[in-house]
Structures are given as C-alpha cells and as structure tokens.
Design a protein around this motif. Structure first.
Motif, PDB file in Angstrom:
ATOM      1  N   LEU A 167     -61.387  34.424  46.066  1.00  0.00           N
ATOM      2  CA  LEU A 167     -60.137  34.268  46.805  1.00  0.00           C
ATOM      3  C   LEU A 167     -59.108  33.509  45.960  1.00  0.00           C
ATOM      4  CD1 LEU A 167     -58.968  34.934  49.607  1.00  0.00           C
ATOM      5  CD2 LEU A 167     -59.634  32.627  50.321  1.00  0.00           C
ATOM      6  N   VAL A 168     -59.548  32.465  45.276  1.00  0.00           N
ATOM      7  CA  VAL A 168     -58.646  31.690  44.414  1.00  0.00           C
ATOM      8  C   VAL A 168     -58.083  32.565  43.297  1.00  0.00           C
ATOM      9  CG1 VAL A 168     -58.549  29.817  42.724  1.00  0.00           C
ATOM     10  CG2 VAL A 168     -59.691  29.459  44.920  1.00  0.00           C
ATOM     11  N   VAL A 169     -58.945  33.354  42.668  1.00  0.00           N
ATOM     12  CA  VAL A 169     -58.503  34.224  41.570  1.00  0.00           C
ATOM     13  C   VAL A 169     -57.524  35.276  42.082  1.00  0.00           C
ATOM     14  CG1 VAL A 169     -59.257  35.952  39.895  1.00  0.00           C
ATOM     15  CG2 VAL A 169     -60.569  33.847  40.182  1.00  0.00           C
ATOM     16  N   GLY A 170     -57.849  35.905  43.212  1.00  0.00           N
ATOM     17  CA  GLY A 170     -56.979  36.941  43.758  1.00  0.00           C
ATOM     18  C   GLY A 170     -55.615  36.400  44.153  1.00  0.00           C
ATOM     19  N   LEU A 171     -55.600  35.267  44.851  1.00  0.00           N
ATOM     20  CA  LEU A 171     -54.331  34.680  45.273  1.00  0.00           C
ATOM     21  C   LEU A 171     -53.561  34.107  44.085  1.00  0.00           C
ATOM     22  CD1 LEU A 171     -55.384  32.913  48.601  1.00  0.00           C
ATOM     23  CD2 LEU A 171     -54.164  35.077  48.320  1.00  0.00           C
ATOM     24  N   GLY A 172     -54.294  33.558  43.101  1.00  0.00           N
ATOM     25  CA  GLY A 172     -53.623  33.051  41.908  1.00  0.00           C
ATOM     26  C   GLY A 172     -52.920  34.154  41.144  1.00  0.00           C
ATOM     27  N   ASN A 173     -53.588  35.302  41.025  1.00  0.00           N
ATOM     28  CA  ASN A 173     -52.983  36.447  40.354  1.00  0.00           C
ATOM     29  C   ASN A 173     -51.748  36.936  41.099  1.00  0.00           C
ATOM     30  OD1 ASN A 173     -53.155  38.978  38.523  1.00  0.00           O
ATOM     31  ND2 ASN A 173     -53.230  39.836  40.575  1.00  0.00           N
ATOM     32  N   SER A 174     -51.845  37.045  42.423  1.00  0.00           N
ATOM     33  CA  SER A 174     -50.718  37.526  43.221  1.00  0.00           C
ATOM     34  C   SER A 174     -49.561  36.543  43.195  1.00  0.00           C
ATOM     35  CB  SER A 174     -51.171  37.778  44.662  1.00  0.00           C
ATOM     36  OG  SER A 174     -52.150  38.801  44.699  1.00  0.00           O
ATOM     37  N   SER A 175     -49.871  35.245  43.190  1.00  0.00           N
ATOM     38  CA  SER A 175     -48.812  34.230  43.116  1.00  0.00           C
ATOM     39  C   SER A 175     -48.051  34.343  41.805  1.00  0.00           C
ATOM     40  CB  SER A 175     -49.423  32.828  43.249  1.00  0.00           C
ATOM     41  OG  SER A 175     -50.045  32.668  44.507  1.00  0.00           O
ATOM     42  N   PHE A 176     -48.777  34.600  40.719  1.00  0.00           N
ATOM     43  CA  PHE A 176     -48.104  34.757  39.431  1.00  0.00           C
ATOM     44  C   PHE A 176     -47.234  36.007  39.434  1.00  0.00           C
ATOM     45  CE2 PHE A 176     -47.519  35.767  34.995  1.00  0.00           C
ATOM     46  CZ  PHE A 176     -47.347  34.521  34.405  1.00  0.00           C
ATOM     47  N   GLU A 177     -47.706  37.082  40.074  1.00  0.00           N
ATOM     48  CA  GLU A 177     -46.889  38.298  40.155  1.00  0.00           C
ATOM     49  C   GLU A 177     -45.592  38.034  40.903  1.00  0.00           C
ATOM     50  OE1 GLU A 177     -49.527  42.221  39.705  1.00  0.00           O
ATOM     51  OE2 GLU A 177     -49.554  41.383  41.710  1.00  0.00           O
ATOM     52  N   LEU A 178     -45.698  37.300  42.019  1.00  0.00           N
ATOM     53  CA  LEU A 178     -44.497  36.976  42.790  1.00  0.00           C
ATOM     54  C   LEU A 178     -43.554  36.101  41.966  1.00  0.00           C
ATOM     55  CD1 LEU A 178     -43.025  37.190  45.482  1.00  0.00           C
ATOM     56  CD2 LEU A 178     -44.291  35.177  46.262  1.00  0.00           C
ATOM     57  N   LEU A 179     -44.122  35.131  41.259  1.00  0.00           N
ATOM     58  CA  LEU A 179     -43.317  34.273  40.388  1.00  0.00           C
ATOM     59  C   LEU A 179     -42.622  35.099  39.314  1.00  0.00           C
ATOM     60  CD1 LEU A 179     -42.715  31.214  39.835  1.00  0.00           C
ATOM     61  CD2 LEU A 179     -44.583  31.301  38.165  1.00  0.00           C
ATOM     62  N   ALA A 180     -43.350  36.067  38.747  1.00  0.00           N
ATOM     63  CA  ALA A 180     -42.754  36.940  37.729  1.00  0.00           C
ATOM     64  C   ALA A 180     -41.611  37.753  38.321  1.00  0.00           C
ATOM     65  CB  ALA A 180     -43.819  37.874  37.151  1.00  0.00           C
ATOM     66  N   GLY A 181     -41.792  38.234  39.547  1.00  0.00           N
ATOM     67  CA  GLY A 181     -40.724  38.993  40.197  1.00  0.00           C
ATOM     68  C   GLY A 181     -39.470  38.170  40.381  1.00  0.00           C
ATOM     69  N   ILE A 182     -39.647  36.912  40.775  1.00  0.00           N
ATOM     70  CA  ILE A 182     -38.492  36.027  40.956  1.00  0.00           C
ATOM     71  C   ILE A 182     -37.777  35.809  39.626  1.00  0.00           C
ATOM     72  CG2 ILE A 182     -37.806  33.659  41.519  1.00  0.00           C
ATOM     73  CD1 ILE A 182     -40.093  33.666  43.602  1.00  0.00           C
ATOM     74  N   GLY A 183     -38.554  35.485  38.588  1.00  0.00           N
ATOM     75  CA  GLY A 183     -37.950  35.237  37.281  1.00  0.00           C
ATOM     76  C   GLY A 183     -37.259  36.459  36.711  1.00  0.00           C
ATOM     77  N   VAL A 184     -37.909  37.603  36.823  1.00  0.00           N
ATOM     78  CA  VAL A 184     -37.363  38.837  36.253  1.00  0.00           C
ATOM     79  C   VAL A 184     -36.086  39.255  36.969  1.00  0.00           C
ATOM     80  CG1 VAL A 184     -37.770  41.317  36.074  1.00  0.00           C
ATOM     81  CG2 VAL A 184     -39.518  39.708  35.286  1.00  0.00           C
ATOM     82  N   PHE A 185     -36.090  39.260  38.293  1.00  0.00           N
ATOM     83  CA  PHE A 185     -34.911  39.747  39.007  1.00  0.00           C
ATOM     84  C   PHE A 185     -33.758  38.752  38.994  1.00  0.00           C
ATOM     85  CE2 PHE A 185     -37.285  43.371  40.269  1.00  0.00           C
ATOM     86  CZ  PHE A 185     -36.311  44.324  40.513  1.00  0.00           C
ATOM     87  N   ALA A 186     -34.062  37.463  38.894  1.00  0.00           N
ATOM     88  CA  ALA A 186     -32.980  36.504  38.712  1.00  0.00           C
ATOM     89  C   ALA A 186     -32.268  36.779  37.383  1.00  0.00           C
ATOM     90  CB  ALA A 186     -33.536  35.079  38.740  1.00  0.00           C
TER      91      ALA A 186
END
Length: 531
Positions: A273-292
């Motif tokens: 669960l930690v690995v799955g959520l950690g991966n998804s959190s990084f994806e969301l963070l990447a989306g924020i950085g990229v689209f900003a």
C-alpha cells in the motif's frame, strides 16, 4: 521430486543446497527500492499527458479506482509469489506450478527488451544535465534534439553511430552494472538510499518553482478542471487501468524478485500500500509541476494551454528546454530537472536488470557479481548496437509500444489466470499475506485478481490489438509499416524466444526441493483457512 538434473530433493536440501539468499537490511531498504522501481520516467512524462487527455481532474476518479482494484491487488500478488516461493520470476513460478516456469522466463524476456532501450533514454537525460547548464539547445530545442544530438535518420534500422549518444549510453551501463554487482544490500539498497531522497528533494524544488511562475495557475486549471462527461467513455477507464498498471512495475518480474529478498516475517500488505500510494503521489506531484510549467510556457507564447500537445520524449526534451530558456534561473532548474530524470530512470533500470540477473543467479548458482556481469555485458553490447545509432529513436519507440502494450499485458493476464483459475492458489497466497503483521486481505482480493483484473486487462489488450491490426502504429510517422511489423512484433517474439531458450539449461540446484514455510495451522490451505 527430482528435476532434469536428476538431483533428489533430499540431496538438494543438504550438501547440494544453494547458498543463502541475500536479504534487504530491513523493511526501509525494500520500500525505497520498490518505490524507486515504480517511480520512473513514465511518472514524469506519461501521467500528466494521460490525465489531461482523459478528463483532467475527473481522470483522478478512474485512476484511483484502477489503483484500488488492479494496482494494489497485483502488487500484493507479486509480493506473495516472490516472498512465499523465495525466488526470481522463473523460480517462483516453477515452485508455484512446474509448467509455469515458462511464464517466469517470459517476464525475464520482457525485462531484457525494456532494459535495452530504457538505458538510452537515461543516457539522453545524462547528456541534457550538461546541456542545461549553458542551454545548448538555443532557440530550437526540437531541432537540437532530433538533429544535433540524436542525428535522427529516416525510420528504419541503421548502424550509423552517434558518439554523443553512444558514449553516455556506455557510461549508464557501466554504472548500473557496478551497482548490481554489489548485491542486494551493498549495491541496490545503498544506491536507492541515496537516489530516492535526492529525487524527492530535487523534484519538490522543481515543483515549488513551477507553481510560482507567471501563468502557472492557467496550467493547473487545465490539469485539474474536470470533464465529467469523459467518465462515460470506456477508453478513459481503460487509460486509467493502463496508466496504473504500467507505472507500478508489475507483471514483468520486478516485484516478485524484490519481495524474494524480504525476511520471513516482514510486512507485505502495508508495504504494498505504501509503495502504490507513494508512486501515485509522485505522479500527481509530477502533474502539478509539469502543468504549472506548461501554463507558464503557454503564457509566454501567447497561446492557450489546450494548444500545447507535449507528452513523452517531446515533453522532457523539447517542451521543458523551451520553458527553461525563458524562465528566470532556467539553467539551474534545468540541471535539477534532468538530474531528476536521471535518478528516476536509474532506480527503475536497476530493478529491471535485477530481474534478469536474479533469474540466472537462481538457475546457475551465480554470485551477484557474476550474474550482473554475465547477463549485463552482452545486453550492454546489444543496447549500444541498436540504440546508439541515428535510427535508435524509431527502434525504441516501436519496441516500447509493443513490449508494454502487448508483452506486459499478456504476462499480467497469464499470471492472474494461472494463479486464480489453473492452479487455484489464490487462497494459499491470501493466507500467506495475512500470516504477517499488516493490512488484512479479505476474500474480495481473490475475486478481484482472479476475475476482475483478467477481464479488464483482456479488454485493454484486445482493444489495442484491434487498433494495431486495423490502423497500424503511428502511420503518420511510419508510412511504411514494415519497421513496425519487424521491430514491434519482433520484440514480442524475442521475449518468447528468451523464455524458451532459458528453460533448456539445467538448474544448478533443484528448484523443486524448496519447501515453503508452514502456515500457522500447519494444515493444507483451504478456503476456510484462507479466510
């Protein structure tokens, strides 16, 4: 029971027993390595574009559903297989059911193909760390990438080498093999202990800088504004499952291999669960950085965010250089951005190659050093021959399309059907997960892995195959589809050939002599015991 070597189980368990299997130093070492494997280049350049094209903020709903119903459950399946049967993919599948060893070697074949081209993308990122310092791409990042740096020729397979690509590629292979040769603790774990914290800190700095740029709000609005009507389209849901599936490093042997190095009593379910959520959190963070950052670029160019269409290689090596050329402090943040790509790629590459090395270590009784060098050096040669050339980009593009969207999906479907329907081992694996501290896995998991996951992934596979056979792949670029046929379908065939050829040599130690630990009640696992 005896295998093709003629060694009895009793003999294999005494004088002929294999050496002690390596282990992580602790749970943290495994978590960092697993997160490092899952967090790769695709998180940074694939997820933002996929989300934007499939409903924006509304895409998070099917994405989270896919994570809960496919991502985490398949992670747990891989963890339970690797941990219970204590081996890389071929050994684990053989101990599950002897004929299924071929599936394990097919997963090794997938990892071989991915590693061959994944290294060259990391080599580009390494080169761009240097290029970013003086913004060497000038006013034309696209022309610099395809012309000056890659020297791209017409689609095909050619052998005109590009020194600016070939030399960094050799360097990436040398560093990676040195890490693998150090073994699980001294090599893989130490590398991830350094690279993952660095990656998180650097990428957080990039995101903070991105969201403070003028026009960043426009990009974030485009990224998060939900298109609720998109949820009615099956393609959006399939895109969500595909994104979750491809980003978690599941179904081609990585998590089976990594979990086999855990200690007997280590937590499996909470870790997954930690690995799955950690991966998804990084994806969301990447989306924020990229689209900003894209919002800033659109504002500087006087166009709408919707008029930008960067994804994948174009996002990383064309759009971001354009952004960096105009933003204050662009050189500094350019170096940081490409260092983050380099780190994300390296942690994933290490895990992919370990699948191959561990499989042959299991089969021939090799040390970590011998395994890394024996399989890594030939792979490095092939990688340099194919991808250090003027046509390497096209070979990479086609191979990536087919190995991920056909090879990995076939492997995942076969794994779920094999465990759920053929061997009916899901109750036993469920009991193994629950025989440790962590989140309790209920009967829903068996229905999910045994029924829902194969159905959804089969739908994605069939839809993709129909489109490939009907339209071909990217006909605008590959007007002659012969390259697609030879390289694309050839990669799938190569995976199958690697699987077949790897089963021919004899095992150094009898893999069938392995006896899994007894479950708490010391009785055969039944449906009742599994609950």
């Amino acid at each position: 029971m005896s295998d093709s070597t003629g060694t009895s189980a009793g003999a294999a368990s005494t004088a002929g027993a294999p050496r002690h299997r390596e282990q992580w130093s602790g749970q943290l070492g495994f978590v960092l390595a697993a997160v490092g494997s899952a967090v790769g280049l695709g998180n940074i350049w694939r997820f933002p574009g996929t989300a934007y094209d499939n409903g924006g903020g509304a895409f998070l709903i099917p994405y989270l559903v896919a994570l809960a119903t496919a991502g985490i459950p398949i992670l747990w399946l891989d963890y339970s297989l690797g941990h219970r049967f204590r081996g890389g993919a071929p050994a684990a599948f053989r101990r599950l059911w002897r004929p299924s060893e071929a599936l394990g070697w097919f997963q090794v074949g997938i990892s071989v193909v991915i590693a061959l081209y994944y290294t060259v993308i990391i080599a580009w990122a390494a080169s761009y760390v240097v290029f970013a310092a003086d913004q060497r791409w000038g006013d034309d990042p696209s022309g610099f990438l395809f012309g000056t740096h890659l020297q791209v020729a017409d689609p095909g397979v050619g052998f005109d080498y590009v020194p600016g690509v070939l030399l960094p590629l050799i360097g990436v292979w040398i560093v990676t093999l040195l890490i693998l040769a150090g073994g699980v603790q001294r090599g893989i774990e130490r590398a991830n202990l350094v690279m993952i914290p660095m990656l998180v800190v650097i990428f957080l700095a990039i995101v903070i800088r991105s969201v403070t740029l003028e026009g960043a709000a426009d990009g974030l609005n485009a990224f998060f504004t939900p298109d609720w009507e998109a949820l009615a389209h099956p393609d959006v849901w399939m895109a969500a499952y595909a994104q979750v599936f491809f980003s978690l490093s599941i179904a081609f042997g990585i998590m089976i291999t990594y979990s086999s190095y855990l200690r007997r009593r280590d937590n499996l379910t909470t870790t997954g669960l930690v690995v799955g959520l950690g991966n998804s959190s990084f994806e969301l963070l990447a989306g924020i950085g990229v689209f900003a950052a894209i919002g800033y670029m659109a504002g500087q160019a006087g166009i709408a965010v919707s008029d930008t269409s960067y994804q994948g290689i174009g996002l990383a090596f064309i759009a971001f250089p354009q952004i960096l050329s105009t933003m204050p402090g662009g050189s500094v943040f350019g170096v940081l951005f490409f260092v983050s790509l380099l780190l994300a790629g390296m942690t994933s590459l290490i895990s992919i190659l370990q699948v191959v090395s561990a499989a042959f270590q299991d089969k021939f009784g090799w040390s970590a050093r011998r395994g890394a060098l024996s399989v890594g050096i030939p792979m490095a040669v092939v990688s340099c021959v194919l991808f250090g050339t003027t046509t390497g980009l096209y070979v990479l593009d086609v191979a990536d399309k087919f190995v991920n969207e056909i090879g990995v999906l076939v492997s995942a479907i076969a794994s779920a059907v094999l465990v759920g329907l053929v061997t009916r081992k899901l109750p036993e694996l469920q009991a193994h997960l629950n025989n440790r501290v962590g989140i309790h896995v209920g009967a829903w998991w068996r229905w999910d892995v045994g029924l829902l996951v194969p159905v959804v992934l089969t739908a994605i596979l069939v839809t993709g195959l129909i489109k490939l056979l009907d339209e071909g792949y990217d006909p605008a670029t590959y007007t002659d589809q012969s390259l697609v046929r030879w390289i694309g379908w050839g990669t799938v065939v190569v995976c199958a050939l690697i699987a077949g050829a790897s089963m021919i040599p004899r095992w150094r130690h009898d893999p069938d002599a392995f006896i899994p630990e007894q479950l708490p009640d010391a009785r055969p696992v039944t449906e009742g015991a599994a609950r």
